[in-house]
Motif scaffolding. Structure first.
Motif, PDB file in Angstrom:
ATOM      1  N   LEU A   1       1.016 -45.461  -5.163  1.00  0.00           N
ATOM      2  CA  LEU A   1       2.655 -45.324  -5.094  1.00  0.00           C
ATOM      3  C   LEU A   1       3.142 -44.533  -6.087  1.00  0.00           C
ATOM      4  O   LEU A   1       4.066 -43.746  -5.884  1.00  0.00           O
ATOM      5  N   THR A   2       2.518 -44.692  -7.226  1.00  0.00           N
ATOM      6  CA  THR A   2       3.157 -43.959  -8.403  1.00  0.00           C
ATOM      7  C   THR A   2       2.779 -42.185  -8.397  1.00  0.00           C
ATOM      8  O   THR A   2       3.275 -41.391  -9.045  1.00  0.00           O
ATOM      9  N   THR A   3       1.665 -42.004  -7.497  1.00  0.00           N
ATOM     10  CA  THR A   3       1.059 -40.403  -7.354  1.00  0.00           C
ATOM     11  C   THR A   3       1.502 -39.838  -6.150  1.00  0.00           C
ATOM     12  O   THR A   3       1.459 -38.823  -6.047  1.00  0.00           O
ATOM     13  N   MET A   4       2.180 -40.812  -5.309  1.00  0.00           N
ATOM     14  CA  MET A   4       2.579 -40.275  -3.948  1.00  0.00           C
ATOM     15  C   MET A   4       3.425 -38.984  -3.943  1.00  0.00           C
ATOM     16  O   MET A   4       3.000 -38.103  -3.317  1.00  0.00           O
ATOM     17  N   MET A   5       4.297 -39.090  -4.698  1.00  0.00           N
ATOM     18  CA  MET A   5       5.225 -37.695  -4.807  1.00  0.00           C
ATOM     19  C   MET A   5       4.651 -36.685  -5.194  1.00  0.00           C
ATOM     20  O   MET A   5       5.249 -35.394  -4.917  1.00  0.00           O
ATOM     21  N   THR A   6       3.731 -36.766  -5.750  1.00  0.00           N
ATOM     22  CA  THR A   6       3.200 -35.702  -6.712  1.00  0.00           C
ATOM     23  C   THR A   6       1.847 -35.273  -6.420  1.00  0.00           C
ATOM     24  O   THR A   6       1.077 -34.135  -6.678  1.00  0.00           O
TER      25      THR A   6
ATOM     26  N   GLN B   1      11.271 -39.438 -11.349  1.00  0.00           N
ATOM     27  CA  GLN B   1      11.300 -39.109  -9.985  1.00  0.00           C
ATOM     28  C   GLN B   1      12.258 -40.147  -9.095  1.00  0.00           C
ATOM     29  O   GLN B   1      13.060 -39.854  -8.256  1.00  0.00           O
ATOM     30  N   MET B   2      12.245 -41.540  -9.822  1.00  0.00           N
ATOM     31  CA  MET B   2      12.988 -42.221  -8.911  1.00  0.00           C
ATOM     32  C   MET B   2      14.593 -42.596  -9.817  1.00  0.00           C
ATOM     33  O   MET B   2      15.388 -42.999  -9.304  1.00  0.00           O
TER      34      MET B   2
ATOM     35  N   TRP C   1      -0.890 -32.287  -7.177  1.00  0.00           N
ATOM     36  CA  TRP C   1      -2.315 -32.518  -8.099  1.00  0.00           C
ATOM     37  C   TRP C   1      -3.636 -31.792  -7.212  1.00  0.00           C
ATOM     38  O   TRP C   1      -4.271 -31.403  -7.602  1.00  0.00           O
ATOM     39  N   ASN C   2      -3.508 -32.196  -5.686  1.00  0.00           N
ATOM     40  CA  ASN C   2      -4.316 -31.612  -5.004  1.00  0.00           C
ATOM     41  C   ASN C   2      -4.675 -30.039  -5.090  1.00  0.00           C
ATOM     42  O   ASN C   2      -5.823 -29.499  -5.261  1.00  0.00           O
ATOM     43  N   GLU C   3      -3.466 -29.486  -5.245  1.00  0.00           N
ATOM     44  CA  GLU C   3      -3.390 -28.019  -5.334  1.00  0.00           C
ATOM     45  C   GLU C   3      -4.014 -27.407  -6.999  1.00  0.00           C
ATOM     46  O   GLU C   3      -4.776 -26.688  -6.785  1.00  0.00           O
ATOM     47  N   LEU C   4      -3.457 -28.434  -7.895  1.00  0.00           N
ATOM     48  CA  LEU C   4      -4.323 -27.899  -9.383  1.00  0.00           C
ATOM     49  C   LEU C   4      -5.734 -28.269  -9.180  1.00  0.00           C
ATOM     50  O   LEU C   4      -6.321 -27.375  -9.631  1.00  0.00           O
ATOM     51  N   MET C   5      -6.079 -29.449  -8.329  1.00  0.00           N
ATOM     52  CA  MET C   5      -7.717 -29.683  -8.478  1.00  0.00           C
ATOM     53  C   MET C   5      -8.165 -28.504  -7.819  1.00  0.00           C
ATOM     54  O   MET C   5      -9.333 -28.304  -8.095  1.00  0.00           O
ATOM     55  N   ALA C   6      -7.659 -28.274  -6.635  1.00  0.00           N
ATOM     56  CA  ALA C   6      -8.472 -27.068  -5.982  1.00  0.00           C
ATOM     57  C   ALA C   6      -8.492 -25.672  -6.895  1.00  0.00           C
ATOM     58  O   ALA C   6      -9.810 -25.110  -6.957  1.00  0.00           O
ATOM     59  N   ARG C   7      -7.499 -25.609  -7.846  1.00  0.00           N
ATOM     60  CA  ARG C   7      -7.544 -24.436  -8.554  1.00  0.00           C
ATOM     61  C   ARG C   7      -8.632 -24.411  -9.731  1.00  0.00           C
ATOM     62  O   ARG C   7      -9.344 -23.617  -9.973  1.00  0.00           O
ATOM     63  N   VAL C   8      -8.573 -25.620 -10.228  1.00  0.00           N
ATOM     64  CA  VAL C   8      -9.642 -26.078 -11.219  1.00  0.00           C
ATOM     65  C   VAL C   8     -11.207 -25.858 -10.672  1.00  0.00           C
ATOM     66  O   VAL C   8     -12.057 -25.406 -11.380  1.00  0.00           O
TER      67      VAL C   8
END
Length: 130
Positions: free
Chosen positions: A104-109, A64-65, A113-120
């Motif tokens: 920092l490394t997860t900030m942009m996604t 991403q960078m 991730w939150n959407e995926l965990m809600a689906r899980v």
């Protein structure tokens, strides 16, 4: 742990989750595939969070960078090589360092991730909201 064991245990999961770092939002079919693979691996949400933060994000956030490159898809073979190399070195101070900077490394996604965990959670019959 050796490289083959890492590929056997995590390879399918890593490749399924990699689209979270592409330059486009994952589609419904990609989210469905991610949930299916996650369910097969029978990992807790806590375990999944640390896989996201320590095993995947340090390698994939670099994409991403980067200014150059094609981020509509990944070369699975090259990606797996990079993930295995990173995870073979992920011990001691390196593990603690990545944990410290994982925000920092997860900030942009994180939103993906939150959407995926809600689906899980929904798939598991758990409530995504307290």
């Amino acid at each position: 742990m050796d490289a083959q064991t890492l590929v056997d245990e995590r390879g399918e999961l890593w490749l399924a989750l990699a689209p979270l770092w592409l330059d486009r939002e994952p589609g419904e079919s990609e989210y469905a595939h991610m949930v299916e693979v996650i369910q097969r691996h029978e990992l807790s949400l806590h375990e999944l969070e640390w896989i996201f933060r320590l095993e995947l994000a340090p390698v994939l956030a670099r994409n991403q960078m980067s200014v150059a490159g094609e981020w509509r898809y990944f070369d699975d073979y090259r990606l797996m090589q990079r993930l295995v190399a990173h995870n073979l070195r992920l011990t001691g101070w390196r593990r603690k360092g990545w944990a410290l900077f994982s925000g920092l490394t997860t900030m942009m996604t994180r939103h993906r991730w939150n959407e995926l965990m809600a689906r899980v959670m929904l798939e598991r019959g758990e409530s995504p909201h307290p």
